[in-house]
Write an enzyme that holds these catalytic residues in place. Structure first.
Site, short mmCIF file in Angstrom:
data_model
loop_
_atom_site.label_atom_id
_atom_site.label_comp_id
_atom_site.label_asym_id
_atom_site.label_seq_id
_atom_site.Cartn_x
_atom_site.Cartn_y
_atom_site.Cartn_z
N LYS A 134 -13.68 12.77 12.29
CA LYS A 134 -15.11 13.13 11.54
C LYS A 134 -15.64 14.02 12.26
O LYS A 134 -15.68 14.10 13.38
CB LYS A 134 -15.89 11.84 11.61
CG LYS A 134 -15.56 10.82 10.67
CD LYS A 134 -16.52 9.63 11.02
CE LYS A 134 -15.78 8.21 9.94
NZ LYS A 134 -16.51 6.93 10.19
N GLU A 145 -11.78 8.15 15.44
CA GLU A 145 -11.61 6.75 15.75
C GLU A 145 -10.68 5.98 14.87
O GLU A 145 -9.74 7.04 14.54
CB GLU A 145 -13.05 6.07 15.10
CG GLU A 145 -13.34 6.72 13.85
CD GLU A 145 -15.08 6.61 13.49
OE1 GLU A 145 -15.67 5.81 12.46
OE2 GLU A 145 -15.89 6.75 14.50
N SER A 205 -14.68 7.04 -0.36
CA SER A 205 -13.41 6.48 0.32
C SER A 205 -13.27 8.04 1.23
O SER A 205 -14.40 8.66 1.57
CB SER A 205 -12.33 6.73 -0.90
OG SER A 205 -11.13 6.85 -0.33
N ILE A 206 -12.12 8.07 1.80
CA ILE A 206 -11.84 9.15 2.70
C ILE A 206 -10.59 9.79 2.28
O ILE A 206 -9.57 9.17 1.79
CB ILE A 206 -11.58 8.58 4.07
CG1 ILE A 206 -12.69 7.99 4.43
CG2 ILE A 206 -11.43 9.75 5.24
CD1 ILE A 206 -12.74 7.22 6.13
N ARG A 217 -18.11 -2.22 -1.11
CA ARG A 217 -18.22 -1.09 -1.55
C ARG A 217 -18.29 -0.81 -3.39
O ARG A 217 -18.86 0.00 -3.89
CB ARG A 217 -16.98 -0.28 -1.12
CG ARG A 217 -17.12 1.14 -1.33
CD ARG A 217 -16.02 1.90 -0.84
NE ARG A 217 -14.67 1.48 -1.25
CZ ARG A 217 -13.35 2.24 -1.10
NH1 ARG A 217 -13.35 3.21 -0.38
NH2 ARG A 217 -12.50 1.54 -1.65
N CYS A 238 25.63 -26.98 9.67
CA CYS A 238 25.00 -25.89 10.41
C CYS A 238 25.90 -24.73 10.82
O CYS A 238 27.17 -25.09 11.07
CB CYS A 238 24.70 -26.79 11.75
SG CYS A 238 24.31 -25.51 13.28
N ASP A 268 0.61 -1.07 0.10
CA ASP A 268 0.05 -0.14 0.06
C ASP A 268 0.98 1.32 0.15
O ASP A 268 0.51 2.32 -0.57
CB ASP A 268 -0.93 0.00 1.19
CG ASP A 268 -1.89 -1.03 1.18
OD1 ASP A 268 -2.03 -1.70 0.17
OD2 ASP A 268 -2.79 -1.03 2.11
N LYS A 325 -8.72 4.00 12.02
CA LYS A 325 -8.98 3.44 10.58
C LYS A 325 -8.55 2.04 10.35
O LYS A 325 -7.36 1.70 10.35
CB LYS A 325 -8.09 4.36 9.66
CG LYS A 325 -8.41 4.01 8.13
CD LYS A 325 -7.88 5.21 7.15
CE LYS A 325 -8.32 4.95 5.83
NZ LYS A 325 -7.88 3.78 5.28
P1 NAD Z 1 -8.97 4.00 2.10
O1 NAD Z 1 -8.95 2.47 2.16
O2 NAD Z 1 -7.75 4.44 2.61
O3 NAD Z 1 -10.34 4.64 2.84
C1 NAD Z 1 -11.62 4.48 2.94
C2 NAD Z 1 -11.82 3.06 3.58
O4 NAD Z 1 -11.39 3.48 4.87
C3 NAD Z 1 -13.34 2.89 3.66
O5 NAD Z 1 -13.78 2.54 2.42
C4 NAD Z 1 -13.39 1.94 5.00
O6 NAD Z 1 -13.34 0.54 4.52
C5 NAD Z 1 -12.30 2.11 5.57
N1 NAD Z 1 -12.59 2.59 7.03
C6 NAD Z 1 -11.71 2.13 8.03
N2 NAD Z 1 -12.14 2.64 9.00
C7 NAD Z 1 -12.98 3.61 8.91
C8 NAD Z 1 -13.49 4.62 9.69
N3 NAD Z 1 -13.73 4.31 10.95
N4 NAD Z 1 -14.52 5.19 9.27
C9 NAD Z 1 -14.85 5.15 8.01
N5 NAD Z 1 -14.00 4.44 6.95
C10 NAD Z 1 -13.02 3.40 7.64
O7 NAD Z 1 -9.22 4.56 0.79
P2 NAD Z 1 -9.78 3.84 -0.44
O8 NAD Z 1 -9.73 4.77 -1.45
O9 NAD Z 1 -10.80 3.08 -0.41
O10 NAD Z 1 -8.47 2.78 -0.88
C11 NAD Z 1 -7.27 2.96 -0.77
C12 NAD Z 1 -6.49 2.21 -0.05
O11 NAD Z 1 -6.55 0.90 -0.69
C13 NAD Z 1 -5.11 2.81 0.38
O12 NAD Z 1 -4.79 2.27 1.49
C14 NAD Z 1 -4.59 2.00 -0.75
O13 NAD Z 1 -2.93 2.01 -0.20
C15 NAD Z 1 -4.98 0.83 -0.93
N6 NAD Z 1 -4.61 0.13 -2.28
C16 NAD Z 1 -3.52 -0.66 -2.42
C17 NAD Z 1 -3.28 -1.06 -3.64
C18 NAD Z 1 -2.19 -1.99 -3.65
O14 NAD Z 1 -1.68 -2.40 -4.94
N7 NAD Z 1 -1.36 -2.27 -2.77
C19 NAD Z 1 -4.02 -0.81 -4.74
C20 NAD Z 1 -5.10 -0.09 -4.69
C21 NAD Z 1 -5.39 0.56 -3.13
#
Ligand code: NAD
Length: 685
Positions: A296, A120, A83-84, A143, A417, A34, A122
């Site tokens: 939030k 809170e 997303s956030i 989602r 070893c 990530d 994540k």
């Molecule tokens: P995100 O996952 O960073 O943030 C949104 C998500 O956060 C929400 O959908 C929810 O599932 C989660 N979340 C967790 N706790 C929460 C809380 N308390 N309140 C609200 N939401 C909460 O953003 P994104 O756009 O959904 O995805 C990007 C993420 O996916 C990044 O971490 C990225 O690194 C990863 N990603 C990685 C690759 C890879 O190849 N490694 C590819 C794509 C995306």
């Protein structure tokens, strides 16, 4: 950067991110960590900010997640699942910037009161929307791309933490949103089982959870231990929505949902910063992965006023922590020798900051794991360090492997070893390679001595684990031979060792010199040679020299010795270091009565196989076994056509039934004793 360069770089990044998005969101099988994805994403976001004309509608910065999987039924979200916004500045400045944006958007001046925030964790799992109609779970959806997700109700129903029916008075309709995740201990257990089964291990808890939820077969999901936290609201009808995010979470808890206890309501940016720091300090001790905290705006009315931009609400932000997975270069592989001689390959890495520390080496578990992951020296690899678990190489970044790299072969690289120089072997069918110098190897010293002194081995009273550790740590004892050279003075100097008890231990060691061949073989700690195999070997060979001279074929003639055990025995005696220690032990006076090999033994039960089942009135299992064996019989664990007698006592179970089915003769204790009686005086032992 010129506009032309910005255009080209943005296009390249879009292509790369689209590929990574597909692997991550659709296949649940990311190809880069990530942290790498986030770096590229933020680079693109920056370019698009500096050069708005290069932004395209299909840019990953404008869209959420990935396309739903076609095999699963599509679900259109009544309220989009967004997303956030990720705050790039990981310092406290990130929290201040968010607060400043919120205040500006709400038109607040510096005189106005601080904004109240719900803060809170994540959670690093996958988002799910749970739809309840009249209190009953009717649908669970991922989602997806934010507009359309996948119907995964069949799998989500298997997650115990998710209520199938809400507690208390239920609204006509409510969609509770939250995160499905896998606890770290559950993940480790699952991977341990995978490794033991020789199956490919899972990459990380997040992708394992996502993969499980998106299975077509609910039986697979049911076998993956998943957990859930509620954190948000989707569609609703017939519910008087609380006025704040925090009281809404309280209401979710009252409905029966797990809501994470690490949440709070704080005021202004200082509250955000304090929470960020507090959670960072406890991050490693949490039982699940988080990648940051979420702030939030607490008032739902203000949330509504703030609204959304393309893919994220303006009222929330994710403030991240350093990544728990990173990319680095694998520069070499070394090995570590464990207490039982297990040889564990360890990756040498170019130093990388991951999980809050700089990591320079990480475990590769064993040869099978290296093969299944196809990790090679020179590769770019993903390293994971989460919680207190030791850092691990998750896998190679194959797309970065530009040249031909040699496969790693542990036995070829480490034939001996590194600790003691004894030869290293890997028994067919076993995952782990081992050092064969059990009696000699410093890495295995404590374990070997604890086993040597144990009750069923040399039975040295008073020489317990603690004392052995002290003796080894103080370099007083290296191999079992040193025990027989110990004096009272050497022992009495140790902590908590009174002179009297030192004397007792020395006496117990001296007494153990007179032993039996069976005990001595067992005491050697040969892998896979337990007490009963040691007994069979002693009976079969009659002398240690005969056993040491035996090849695998000869060993296979011994009852219950199969190819694996035979190889372990041959490997053990093939190691010169072990032979040396054995000779020294004999020279130190360790001795046993030699007896004729088993084939010459005559007794009333010679050549007979017996099974003992149930509780005998006057004999323990061990006593009955000893009597039978003294009479030349063999005791086996299971009833078959080859069984001659079953000795049955109180509460005999299935073995007795089986004996009756097969027509095997059944004896009670009295009958057994009667069979042995005439020969009791001239027992051969
Ligand atoms: P995100 O996952 O960073 O943030 C949104 C998500 O956060 C929400 O959908 C929810 O599932 C989660 N979340 C967790 N706790 C929460 C809380 N308390 N309140 C609200 N939401 C909460 O953003 P994104 O756009 O959904 O995805 C990007 C993420 O996916 C990044 O971490 C990225 O690194 C990863 N990603 C990685 C690759 C890879 O190849 N490694 C590819 C794509 C995306």
């Amino acid at each position: 950067m010129t506009p032309g360069q910005a255009h080209d770089r943005a296009a390249a990044l879009r292509g790369l991110l689209a590929r990574y998005d597909h692997a991550y969101h659709v296949l649940d099988n990311p190809t880069v960590p990530d942290a790498e994805y986030d770096r590229l994403f933020l680079e693109l976001r920056q370019i698009e900010t500096d050069f708005p004309e290069v932004r395209t509608a299909d840019s990953p910065t404008q869209r959420v997640g990935g396309a739903p999987r076609s095999e699963l039924r599509a679900v259109r979200h009544d309220v989009p699942m967004l997303s956030i916004y990720t705050e790039t500045d990981k310092s406290e400045q990130g929290a201040r910037a968010f607060d400043a944006r919120v205040r500006k958007a709400l038109g607040l001046s510096s005189e106005d009161a601080p904004v109240e925030y719900a803060v809170e964790l994540k959670f690093d799992g996958l988002a799910i929307g749970l739809r309840y109609e009249n209190g009953v779970l009717v649908r669970a959806a991922t989602r997806g791309d934010g507009e359309t997700g996948e119907d995964v109700t069949h799998n989500v129903r298997t997650i115990r933490q998710i209520p199938l029916r809400l507690s208390g008075a239920a609204p006509a309709l409510i969609e509770v949103r939250g995160e499905i995740y896998m606890r770290r201990d559950d993940f480790e257990k699952l991977n341990q089982a995978q490794r033991e089964a020789g199956a490919k291990s899972f990459v990380n808890p997040r992708n394992t959870a996502a993969g499980a939820v998106r299975q077509l077969d609910p039986a697979i999901a049911a076998r993956r231990p998943l957990s859930f936290f509620a954190y948000g609201l989707g569609a609703r009808a017939g519910w008087s929505v609380p006025t704040s995010h925090s009281t809404m979470l309280d209401a979710f808890a009252a409905f029966g949902f797990p809501v994470c206890a690490h949440r709070r309501v704080v005021n202004g940016p200082d509250g955000l910063i304090a929470f960020h720091a507090e959670i960072e300090a406890m991050r490693n001790s949490l039982p699940y992965d988080i990648d940051g905290v979420v702030y939030k705006v607490n008032s739902l009315a203000l949330q509504e006023q703030l609204g959304f931009v393309s893919r994220e609400p303006r009222w929330a932000v994710a403030h991240k922590y350093p990544a728990q997975e990173e990319i680095t270069r694998l520069t070499g592989i070394e090995v570590q020798v464990g207490r039982t001689g297990a040889i564990t390959p360890v990756a040498r890495l170019e130093p990388v900051f991951v999980g809050g520390v700089t990591v320079t080496n990480a475990t590769l578990h064993n040869q099978g794991e290296i093969d299944r992951k196809d990790v090679r020296i020179g590769d770019w690899v993903i390293v994971r360090r989460a919680g207190d678990v030791i850092p691990e190489v998750v896998g190679p970044v194959l797309e970065r492997r530009s040249e031909e790299l040699a496969r790693f072969d542990l036995l070829a690289s480490f034939p001996t070893c590194p600790v003691c120089g004894s030869h290293v072997v890997r028994v067919e069918g076993e995952a782990v390679a081992r050092c064969t110098g059990g009696l000699f190897c410093p890495a295995q010293r404590k374990q070997a001595l604890i086993h040597f002194a144990s009750r069923k081995a040399m039975d040295i009273e008073g020489l317990g684990d603690k004392l052995i550790e002290q003796l080894v740590d103080n370099a007083i004892v290296k191999t079992p031979v040193d025990l027989y050279r110990l004096g009272v003075l050497g022992l009495a100097g140790l902590e908590r060792m009174a002179e009297k008890s030192a004397g007792n231990v020395v006496a117990a060691i001296a007494k153990s010199r007179a032993t039996s061949l069976q005990r001595f073989i067992y005491a050697l700690g040969i892998r896979n040679v337990g007490e009963s195999t040691a007994r069979d070997l002693a009976r079969h060979f009659g002398s240690l020299d005969a056993l040491m001279a035996a090849d695998a074929e000869t060993l296979l003639a011994v009852t219950d010795v199969g190819p694996v055990v035979a190889k372990c025995i041959v490997d053990f005696f093939a190691e010169g270091h072990n032979r040396e220690v054995i000779e020294q032990l004999r020279a130190a006076g360790v001795d046993w009565p030699e007896h004729a090999p088993a084939q010459h033994l005559e007794g009333p039960l010679s050549g007979k196989t017996l099974v003992i089942t149930g509780t005998l009135p006057g004999l323990s299992r061990d006593e009955a076994r000893a009597m039978i064996e003294a009479a030349g019989g063999k005791v086996s664990g299971s009833v078959s056509k080859k069984t001659d007698f079953v000795v049955a006592g109180e509460a005999a179970g299935s073995k007795l039934d089986k004996a009756q089915q097969l027509g095997v003769s059944i004896l009670d204790e009295a009958a057994l004793r009667a069979m042995l009686e005439p020969n009791a005086q001239n027992s051969l032992f």
